[in-house]
Write an enzyme that holds these catalytic residues in place. Structure first.
Site, PDB file in Angstrom:
ATOM      1  N   SER A 121       0.831  -1.208   0.000  1.00 35.92           N
ATOM      2  CA  SER A 121       0.000   0.000   0.000  1.00 35.92           C
ATOM      3  C   SER A 121       0.859   1.248   0.000  1.00 35.92           C
ATOM      4  O   SER A 121       0.360   2.340  -0.251  1.00 35.92           O
ATOM      5  CB  SER A 121      -0.856   0.078   1.258  1.00 35.92           C
ATOM      6  OG  SER A 121      -1.497  -1.113   1.520  1.00 35.92           O
ATOM      7  N   HIS A 142      -1.659  -2.917  -7.037  1.00 40.27           N
ATOM      8  CA  HIS A 142      -2.284  -2.588  -5.747  1.00 40.27           C
ATOM      9  C   HIS A 142      -3.796  -2.803  -5.809  1.00 40.27           C
ATOM     10  O   HIS A 142      -4.529  -1.972  -6.343  1.00 40.27           O
ATOM     11  CB  HIS A 142      -1.937  -1.134  -5.387  1.00 40.27           C
ATOM     12  CG  HIS A 142      -2.463  -0.693  -4.067  1.00 40.27           C
ATOM     13  ND1 HIS A 142      -2.945   0.576  -3.832  1.00 40.27           N
ATOM     14  CD2 HIS A 142      -2.599  -1.363  -2.892  1.00 40.27           C
ATOM     15  CE1 HIS A 142      -3.352   0.673  -2.587  1.00 40.27           C
ATOM     16  NE2 HIS A 142      -3.157  -0.486  -1.997  1.00 40.27           N
ATOM     17  N   GLU A 154      -4.611  -0.304  -8.798  1.00 43.30           N
ATOM     18  CA  GLU A 154      -3.598   0.678  -9.192  1.00 43.30           C
ATOM     19  C   GLU A 154      -2.355  -0.066  -9.670  1.00 43.30           C
ATOM     20  O   GLU A 154      -1.886  -0.980  -8.984  1.00 43.30           O
ATOM     21  CB  GLU A 154      -3.193   1.543  -7.984  1.00 43.30           C
ATOM     22  CG  GLU A 154      -4.235   2.551  -7.579  1.00 43.30           C
ATOM     23  CD  GLU A 154      -3.722   3.483  -6.474  1.00 43.30           C
ATOM     24  OE1 GLU A 154      -3.734   4.695  -6.679  1.00 43.30           O
ATOM     25  OE2 GLU A 154      -3.320   2.993  -5.402  1.00 43.30           O
ATOM     26  N   ASN A 192      -4.670   6.239  -1.853  1.00 39.75           N
ATOM     27  CA  ASN A 192      -4.404   6.522  -0.434  1.00 39.75           C
ATOM     28  C   ASN A 192      -3.822   7.920  -0.215  1.00 39.75           C
ATOM     29  O   ASN A 192      -4.012   8.516   0.841  1.00 39.75           O
ATOM     30  CB  ASN A 192      -3.481   5.455   0.163  1.00 39.75           C
ATOM     31  CG  ASN A 192      -4.216   4.145   0.338  1.00 39.75           C
ATOM     32  OD1 ASN A 192      -5.442   4.123   0.433  1.00 39.75           O
ATOM     33  ND2 ASN A 192      -3.487   3.041   0.387  1.00 39.75           N
TER      34      ASN A 192
HETATM   35  P1  NAD Z   1      -2.672  -9.970   6.461  1.00 35.69           P
HETATM   36  O1  NAD Z   1      -2.036  -9.749   7.771  1.00 35.69           O
HETATM   37  O2  NAD Z   1      -4.125 -10.340   6.392  1.00 35.69           O
HETATM   38  O3  NAD Z   1      -1.867 -11.103   5.626  1.00 35.69           O
HETATM   39  C1  NAD Z   1      -0.472 -11.130   5.510  1.00 35.69           C
HETATM   40  C2  NAD Z   1      -0.038 -12.591   5.330  1.00 35.69           C
HETATM   41  O4  NAD Z   1       1.347 -12.606   4.972  1.00 35.69           O
HETATM   42  C3  NAD Z   1      -0.163 -13.445   6.607  1.00 35.69           C
HETATM   43  O5  NAD Z   1      -0.941 -14.598   6.314  1.00 35.69           O
HETATM   44  C4  NAD Z   1       1.280 -13.816   6.939  1.00 35.69           C
HETATM   45  O6  NAD Z   1       1.406 -15.122   7.504  1.00 35.69           O
HETATM   46  C5  NAD Z   1       1.918 -13.753   5.556  1.00 35.69           C
HETATM   47  N1  NAD Z   1       3.375 -13.619   5.577  1.00 35.69           N
HETATM   48  C6  NAD Z   1       4.144 -12.838   6.387  1.00 35.69           C
HETATM   49  N2  NAD Z   1       5.451 -13.031   6.091  1.00 35.69           N
HETATM   50  C7  NAD Z   1       5.506 -13.928   5.081  1.00 35.69           C
HETATM   51  C8  NAD Z   1       6.568 -14.532   4.360  1.00 35.69           C
HETATM   52  N3  NAD Z   1       7.846 -14.247   4.648  1.00 35.69           N
HETATM   53  N4  NAD Z   1       6.256 -15.429   3.391  1.00 35.69           N
HETATM   54  C9  NAD Z   1       4.968 -15.727   3.105  1.00 35.69           C
HETATM   55  N5  NAD Z   1       3.920 -15.192   3.765  1.00 35.69           N
HETATM   56  C10 NAD Z   1       4.192 -14.297   4.744  1.00 35.69           C
HETATM   57  O7  NAD Z   1      -2.407  -8.632   5.625  1.00 35.69           O
HETATM   58  P2  NAD Z   1      -3.221  -8.040   4.371  1.00 35.69           P
HETATM   59  O8  NAD Z   1      -4.216  -7.034   4.864  1.00 35.69           O
HETATM   60  O9  NAD Z   1      -3.641  -9.164   3.498  1.00 35.69           O
HETATM   61  O10 NAD Z   1      -2.074  -7.172   3.650  1.00 35.69           O
HETATM   62  C11 NAD Z   1      -1.136  -7.769   2.792  1.00 35.69           C
HETATM   63  C12 NAD Z   1      -0.507  -6.703   1.897  1.00 35.69           C
HETATM   64  O11 NAD Z   1      -1.539  -6.059   1.140  1.00 35.69           O
HETATM   65  C13 NAD Z   1       0.240  -5.572   2.632  1.00 35.69           C
HETATM   66  O12 NAD Z   1       1.344  -5.189   1.862  1.00 35.69           O
HETATM   67  C14 NAD Z   1      -0.810  -4.461   2.679  1.00 35.69           C
HETATM   68  O13 NAD Z   1      -0.237  -3.174   2.778  1.00 35.69           O
HETATM   69  C15 NAD Z   1      -1.457  -4.639   1.329  1.00 35.69           C
HETATM   70  N6  NAD Z   1      -2.828  -4.069   1.227  1.00 35.69           N
HETATM   71  C16 NAD Z   1      -3.720  -4.187   2.260  1.00 35.69           C
HETATM   72  C17 NAD Z   1      -5.000  -3.634   2.137  1.00 35.69           C
HETATM   73  C18 NAD Z   1      -5.994  -3.736   3.269  1.00 35.69           C
HETATM   74  O14 NAD Z   1      -6.982  -2.973   3.276  1.00 35.69           O
HETATM   75  N7  NAD Z   1      -5.812  -4.657   4.196  1.00 35.69           N
HETATM   76  C19 NAD Z   1      -5.377  -2.999   0.943  1.00 35.69           C
HETATM   77  C20 NAD Z   1      -4.455  -2.918  -0.112  1.00 35.69           C
HETATM   78  C21 NAD Z   1      -3.182  -3.463   0.046  1.00 35.69           C
END
Ligand code: NAD
Length: 293
Positions: A121, A142, A154, A192
């Site tokens: 993000s 994104h 994005e 964002n």
């Molecule tokens: P989340 O916490 O739900 O999921 C993250 C996952 O990554 C977890 O299951 C964790 O076990 C796994 N993980 C951590 N380290 C790892 C590794 N070394 N190898 C493999 N897996 C690993 O988080 P999320 O909300 O799904 O966010 C994930 C990404 O998406 C982030 O970069 C976040 O900024 C981005 N994002 C989030 C949103 C939102 O609204 N939540 C929106 C757009 C983008």
């Protein structure tokens, strides 16, 4: 010429990774889902199955489509299981060191022409690209949350991202039935960059006593035709996420107009992170959300 993406690997099976797997499988692509913790892959698959079943119940997809999609997602227990992928999307925890480690380890398992993408993000695409062996085949893709519902994706080019990589990513998003916009690699990209300062300003409006939670949300819903008030939206996104995006903007653009509201910091310090912890600008523990100020 870009490459035709048929097999997609996803690293990180949390809320975003499982949503991305869901939409890829529904679009007929083969998906390989990886996570550091095997149990997260299983819970991600269960979430996808539950969400697809809900779509069947609503009549938006058929049960055959649900079964087809589920059958196209396989577990990838190691990076070597991602070897056949044309595109690998990293959707792991928003932490630069974690992501850099993933990229530097992953590259050796992939085809030389495979594209690598990140769903970050806020972290610089150019910096993340530098931890791979192929910055020209690296791009930011994104997705918005919840992925199966939100129309926009994005695309963010790093300094080294080549045209065929961008074209392939754009065609891939088209295949998912979604719309892409292109953003340059600046802190928080487009959505964002605009949305979070508005939410932060709503929190300042509350902090300065200009209006109550209810007045602010009603004002923006009925006065600006927003489907959700900014404080309700902040609770939905997660107040910790809102704070971290504001910090990235504040530090990355070195402009005081992005300084996070002290009230946002206070809520995060209290562990009142919004819906996910049942308390934020609203209290969600009862039948209906009640403003906390
Ligand atoms: P989340 O916490 O739900 O999921 C993250 C996952 O990554 C977890 O299951 C964790 O076990 C796994 N993980 C951590 N380290 C790892 C590794 N070394 N190898 C493999 N897996 C690993 O988080 P999320 O909300 O799904 O966010 C994930 C990404 O998406 C982030 O970069 C976040 O900024 C981005 N994002 C989030 C949103 C939102 O609204 N939540 C929106 C757009 C983008």
């Amino acid at each position: 010429m870009g490459i035709d993406i048929k097999t997609v690997g996803i690293v990180g099976a949390g809320q975003m990774g499982s949503g991305i797997a869901h939409v890829c499988a529904m679009a007929g692509l083969d998906v390989r889902l990886n996570d550091r913790e095997g149990s997260r892959i299983e819970s991600g698959l269960a979430t996808i199955d539950g969400n697809l079943a809900r779509q069947v119940a609503k009549g938006t997809i058929t049960d055959d489509q649900r079964r087809g999609a589920v059958g196209r997602i396989v577990q990838a227990r190691s990076y070597d299981d991602l070897a056949p992928c044309d595109l690998v999307i990293e959707a792991a925890t928003e932490d630069e060191a974690t992501k850099r480690k993933i990229f530097s380890t992953l590259c050796g398992s992939l085809k030389p022409d495979a594209i690598i993408a990140t769903n970050t993000s806020s972290i610089s695409i150019t910096r993340l690209a530098a931890s791979t062996d192929r910055p020209e085949r690296f791009i930011g893709i994104h997705f918005m949350n919840p992925v199966p519902i939100m129309q926009l994706v994005e695309l963010i080019r790093g300094i080294a991202t080549e045209d065929p990589t961008y074209e392939s990513a754009k065609a891939f998003i088209g295949k998912l039935g979604k719309t892409s916009t292109m953003s340059e690699d600046f802190p928080a990209f487009i959505v964002n960059r605009i949305l979070l300062p508005m939410i932060n300003e709503a929190i300042y409006t509350l902090y300065e006593g200009v209006g109550s939670v209810e007045s602010i949300d009603t004002a923006m819903k009925l006065g600006a035709n927003h489907p959700m008030g900014p404080l309700q939206l902040a609770d939905f996104i997660g107040l910790d996420t809102c704070l971290s995006v504001m910090q990235v903007l504040y530090e990355g653009l070195a402009d005081s107009k992005y300084r996070p509201c002290p009230l946002l910091v206070k809520y995060v310090e209290a562990g009142w992170l919004g819906r996910k912890t049942k308390r934020g600008f609203y209290d969600y523990r009862g039948e209906v959300p009640v403003p906390t100020r």
